[in-house]
Design an enzyme around this catalytic site. Structure first.
Site, PDB file in Angstrom:
ATOM      1  N   TYR A  71       0.049 -62.171 -80.078  1.00 11.96           N
ATOM      2  CA  TYR A  71       1.052 -61.419 -79.053  1.00 11.96           C
ATOM      3  C   TYR A  71       2.673 -62.014 -79.730  1.00 11.96           C
ATOM      4  O   TYR A  71       3.278 -61.213 -79.978  1.00 11.96           O
ATOM      5  CB  TYR A  71       1.006 -61.803 -77.613  1.00 11.96           C
ATOM      6  CG  TYR A  71      -0.198 -61.151 -77.008  1.00 11.96           C
ATOM      7  CD1 TYR A  71      -0.734 -59.895 -77.317  1.00 11.96           C
ATOM      8  CD2 TYR A  71      -1.298 -61.965 -76.626  1.00 11.96           C
ATOM      9  CE1 TYR A  71      -1.870 -59.191 -77.157  1.00 11.96           C
ATOM     10  CE2 TYR A  71      -2.647 -61.289 -76.443  1.00 11.96           C
ATOM     11  CZ  TYR A  71      -2.833 -60.180 -76.517  1.00 11.96           C
ATOM     12  OH  TYR A  71      -4.139 -59.720 -76.223  1.00 11.96           O
ATOM     13  N   PRO A 129      -0.896 -52.054 -73.133  1.00  8.21           N
ATOM     14  CA  PRO A 129      -1.592 -51.034 -72.480  1.00  8.21           C
ATOM     15  C   PRO A 129      -0.949 -50.111 -71.637  1.00  8.21           C
ATOM     16  O   PRO A 129       0.041 -50.649 -70.880  1.00  8.21           O
ATOM     17  CB  PRO A 129      -3.145 -51.506 -72.081  1.00  8.21           C
ATOM     18  CG  PRO A 129      -2.953 -53.025 -72.478  1.00  8.21           C
ATOM     19  CD  PRO A 129      -1.532 -53.091 -72.689  1.00  8.21           C
ATOM     20  N   HIS A 155       1.000 -57.505 -72.768  1.00  9.37           N
ATOM     21  CA  HIS A 155      -0.343 -58.106 -72.950  1.00  9.37           C
ATOM     22  C   HIS A 155      -0.407 -59.674 -73.113  1.00  9.37           C
ATOM     23  O   HIS A 155      -1.331 -60.282 -72.702  1.00  9.37           O
ATOM     24  CB  HIS A 155      -0.907 -57.507 -74.176  1.00  9.37           C
ATOM     25  CG  HIS A 155      -2.501 -57.325 -73.952  1.00  9.37           C
ATOM     26  ND1 HIS A 155      -3.379 -58.178 -73.332  1.00  9.37           N
ATOM     27  CD2 HIS A 155      -3.255 -56.303 -74.365  1.00  9.37           C
ATOM     28  CE1 HIS A 155      -4.513 -57.431 -73.473  1.00  9.37           C
ATOM     29  NE2 HIS A 155      -4.661 -56.586 -74.091  1.00  9.37           N
ATOM     30  N   SER A 191     -12.375 -51.002 -75.775  1.00 10.95           N
ATOM     31  CA  SER A 191     -12.525 -51.677 -74.786  1.00 10.95           C
ATOM     32  C   SER A 191     -13.142 -50.929 -73.285  1.00 10.95           C
ATOM     33  O   SER A 191     -12.827 -50.105 -73.118  1.00 10.95           O
ATOM     34  CB  SER A 191     -11.191 -52.203 -74.193  1.00 10.95           C
ATOM     35  OG  SER A 191     -11.165 -53.577 -73.294  1.00 10.95           O
TER      36      SER A 191
END
Length: 625
Positions: free
Chosen positions: A112, A125, A345, A553
Site C-alpha cells: 500500500y 475497493p 485499503h 476475493s
C-alpha cells in the site's frame, strides 16, 4: 479486491465454515482488547523446503515445460544446504521472534504505502448496497443521518472494547483492524505514504456536498452521540450552506498518482487555511459523501453504474471530486437511493468494513425512536480552501487523469440468480472452492489457458494478521478445466479433486503455511541485509507467478451487497463475489484499453460455468463430493 496461526492441527474446514465466523459477546472489561491480542499466536515462518516445493507446484499450471525446468534448478540452488535461502530463513525466523508479526509492517509498506498508482480503482475497493427506497434530497438526508447514527453505535463498541471477538474453527481472531478503520487517514508523501489514526480524539465526521467539505461534530457536550434526528438537522444545514456548484473540487486531488498528489499536497499545505481544512478531514471519524443523482440507466445496468460511483465517482463531471479518497472509510449516499462505501485499503481488509456496514445498515431499519428533545446545536463548520493558480493547475491535471481512468474501467455487476451457497453445500462442497473452480473454467473457456489467480486469505488467526494468497490455479484445477468440455473425459472425479485441492490450499493459507508472503519475507530480508537479490526472484517465472490475470476475493455479508475493485494487471480482471443462500452477487472489472479483456464476457462465462457444474453434479447424484 485485492478487508491464523496456531501450529496445532485445525480440523479440515470448508471455506464456508471459515467465513461463517461466530461472534462471541464479551462484557465491558477495560483493556480486554489488549489482553485478547496478547493471547493470539504470532505468524509462523513456514519451513523453507515446504515453501520451495509448493512454489514449484503452484507454477505447474501456468508455465511452459522449459520455463519450469529452469525454475526447478534455481529453486534447488536457492534451498540447498548452507545456501542463501537458509541464511535468509534464519534471519526471518529471528525477526519473527522479535516482532509482534514479522509480516504486517512490511506488507502495509509493500502493498500500500510504497505503491504509487492512484488508490482509486487500483487499490481502494468500493461496496454497493442494495438501492434504498428514496429518490429525493429529504430521503437522502434522512438515510444518511440514520446510517451515521448506526456507525456511531458501532463505534461505541470499539471505544468501550466490547466488540464481540470473532472465532474461526474455535480459534479467536485478531480484532485489530476494527480499531484502525475509524478516525484514520492516509497521508500522501513524495516517495512513500503514511497512515495516521486519531481514534482517541476524533469527535467529528467530514461531510462533502457539491464538492464542499464540512466538519460536523457528532457528539453532544455530555459525550452522547447525536441522534438520527439531530444529525438530520445538521445535514440539512450543510446542504443549505453548499448549494453553489461552481466550486473547485479539491477532493479530486486525492485521485491522482501518489507522487503527483504528494507534490500537490505540499503546494496545498503551504497555506494555513488549507492546512487546517485538510487536518480536519484527516482527523474525522469518517467521510460522508452526499452525491447528486446519477445519469438515468436501465435497471439492468443500475448496479454496475452504482459500482462505478463507489469505486471512483464517475469522473470529474459527476462525483469524483465529491470525495476524499485518502480517508479510510467513506460512506456514499446518492440522492437517487444509490448507496455504498469506498475504503482506503492500507489499514484493513474487507471483512471488518463489511461487519461495520452490516451493523449500520441494520440500524437504519430500526423503527424511529421517540422525538429527540431539541437542544441548540452548533453550526457545522465549513472547511475553506484558498486555491492558488498552482493548485488550480493541479486540480485540472487531476480531473484529466481521473477522466481517462474512469473511461478505462469496465465494470459489470451481476446477480447470479439460479442458485447460491445452497447447491454446493447440498453436495458437501465448499461454496468458495466451487465458485473459484467456476472462475477457472470460465477463464479457460475464454482463453484456452490457465492463469495465475489470486484469492485473498485472512491471516487473522494470528496477532496483527493481514492476508496471504490462495492460488486457485492448481494442477488439479488445470486437469479439471481442460477435461470439462471433452465428452470423452470423466469429469466428476476431476471436479472433486480440484475443489478439494482448493480447500486444502485455503486451509494452508489461513494457518500461515502458504507461499507468497513467506517468499516476500525472504526477499525483504535480502533487501534489508543489503544482499544481492536471489535468482529465483529475477526469474521470469516469479514475475509470471505474480502477474494475476484473475484477482479475486470472496467478501460475504448479511446485507445483500457486493464489494468491487479494479484489476491488478492491465490485461486482467478483478472479481469480487458475495455468495448468499440462493444467489451470488458478482462484481467483475477489466480495462477497456486491453482488447483481450471484457468484464461482461467473463461474467457471462462464469454464469455458464456455474450452471454447467451444477448440471454435472445433478447428473451424478451418488458422487461423494
Amino acid at each position: 479486491f485485492w478487508n491464523f496461526k496456531s501450529r496445532t492441527t485445525l480440523r479440515f474446514l470448508t471455506w464456508f465454515e471459515l467465513l461463517n465466523i461466530r461472534p462471541v459477546s464479551a462484557a465491558r472489561v477495560s483493556g480486554r482488547y489488549l489482553t485478547h491480542q496478547k493471547g493470539l499466536p504470532g505468524l509462523p515462518v513456514p519451513p523453507l523446503q515446504q515453501t520451495c516445493e509448493r512454489y514449484v507446484r503452484a507454477l505447474e499450471p501456468i508455465l511452459e515445460v522449459d520455463e519450469l525446468k529452469q525454475t526447478r534448478e534455481l529453486v534447488a540452488e536457492f534451498q540447498k544446504a548452507g545456501g542463501v535461502g537458509e541464511r535468509l530463513q534464519r534471519s526471518l525466523e529471528k525477526r519473527a521472534q522479535n516482532t509482534e508479526n514479522w509480516l504486517s509492517e512490511w506488507w502495509v509498506l509493500v502493498a500500500y504505502l510504497d505503491y504509487r498508482l492512484p488508490v482509486v480503482v487500483h487499490s481502494s475497493p468500493g461496496l454497493v448496497l442494495p438501492r434504498m427506497n428514496f429518490s429525493d434530497k429529504q430521503g437522502q438526508i434522512r438515510f444518511a443521518a440514520k446510517l451515521t447514527a448506526g456507525v456511531l453505535d458501532f463505534k461505541t463498541m470499539i471505544d468501550n472494547e466490547t466488540l464481540p471477538v470473532e472465532y474461526l474453527g474455535g480459534k479467536p481472531l485478531c480484532m485489530n483492524q476494527y480499531y484502525e478503520v475509524l478516525s484514520s487517514c492516509r497521508i500522501p508523501g513524495l516517495k512513500r505514504d503514511s497512515v495516521v489514526n486519531h481514534a482517541k480524539t476524533s469527535k467529528h465526521i467530514t461531510v462533502v456536498h457539491n464538492f464542499q467539505f464540512f466538519a460536523l461534530e457528532v457528539y453532544n457536550s455530555d459525550g452522547t452521540p447525536l441522534t438520527a434526528d439531530q444529525l438530520c438537522i445538521q445535514l440539512e444545514r450543510i446542504c443549505s450552506a453548499s448549494l453553489q456548484t461552481n466550486v473547485e473540487p479539491v477532493g479530486i486531488l486525492t485521485t491522482q498518482h501518489r507522487d503527483s498528489w504528494g507534490k500537490a499536497y505540499v503546494n496545498l499545505s503551504k497555506d494555513k487555511t488549507n492546512r487546517e481544512s485538510v487536518s480536519a478531514i484527516q482527523r474525522s471519524i469518517f467521510t460522508l459523501c452526499l452525491d447528486g443523482a446519477m445519469p438515468q440507466v436501465s435497471d439492468e445496468m443500475l448496479r454496475s453504474c452504482a459500482a462505478v460511483q463507489m469505486l471512483h465517482g464517475g469522473g470529474s463531471q459527476w462525483n469524483s471530486g465529491n470525495r476524499w479518497f485518502d480517508k479510510t472509510l467513506q460512506f456514499i449516499i446518492g440522492e437517487d437511493g444509490v448507496c455504498g462505501a469506498n475504503y482506503e485499503h492500507a489499514p484493513a481488509e474487507g471483512p471488518p468494513i463489511v461487519a461495520l456496514i452490516d451493523h449500520a445498515v441494520e440500524y437504519t431499519r430500526k423503527p424511529e425512536m421517540a422525538q429527540t428533545p431539541m437542544v441548540p446545536l452548533p453550526m457545522p463548520q465549513k472547511l475553506h480552501f484558498n486555491i492558488t493558480p498552482e493548485i488550480k493547475k493541479d486540480i485540472e491535471e487531476a480531473k484529466h487523469a481521473m477522466n481517462i481512468l474512469a473511461q478505462d474501467l469496465d465494470m459489470m455487476v451481476t446477480v447470479f440468480g439460479h442458485f447460491g451457497k445452497n447447491v454446493p453445500k447440498a453436495h458437501k462442497m465448499s461454496p468458495d472452492a466451487f465458485i473459484q473452480m467456476a472462475l477457472q473454467l470460465a477463464y479457460y473457456r475464454m482463453y484456452q489457458r490457465c492463469c495465475a489467480t489470486y484469492e485473498s486469505a485472512s491471516l487473522r488467526m494470528f496477532r496483527l494478521g493481514r492476508t496471504d494468497t490462495i492460488r486457485s490455479a492448481s494442477s488439479a484445477s488445470a486437469a479439471f478445466v481442460r477435461a470439462f468440455d471433452d465428452p470423452s473425459k470423466p469429469k466428476v472425479d476431476l471436479m472433486e479433486k480440484a475443489v478439494n485441492a482448493h480447500r486444502s490450499y485455503t486451509n494452508m493459507a489461513i494457518t500461515g503455511q502458504a507461499i507468497d508472503r513467506h517468499l516476500l519475507g525472504l526477499k525483504m530480508v535480502a533487501v534489508e541485509e543489503k544482499l544481492s537479490i536471489p535468482d529465483i526472484y529475477t526469474d521470469t517465472a516469479y514475475a509470471k507467478a505474480l502477474h494475476y490475470k484473475l484477482s479475486t476475493s470472496q467478501v460475504p455479508s448479511k446485507t445483500d451487497c457486493v464489494m468491487c475493485f479494479g484489476p491488478v494487471s492491465s490485461d486482467g480482471y478483478g472479481v469480487c463475489y458475495n455468495p448468499m443462500n440462493d444467489h451470488i452477487n458478482f462484481a467483475v472489472s477489466s480495462f477497456n484499453t486491453c482488447k483481450e479483456t471484457n468484464a461482461a464476457h467473463l461474467a457471462q462465462a462464469v454464469e455458464g460455468a456455474l450452471l454447467d457444474m451444477r448440471t454435472l453434479l445433478e447428473q451424478t447424484p451418488k458422487a461423494k463430493l
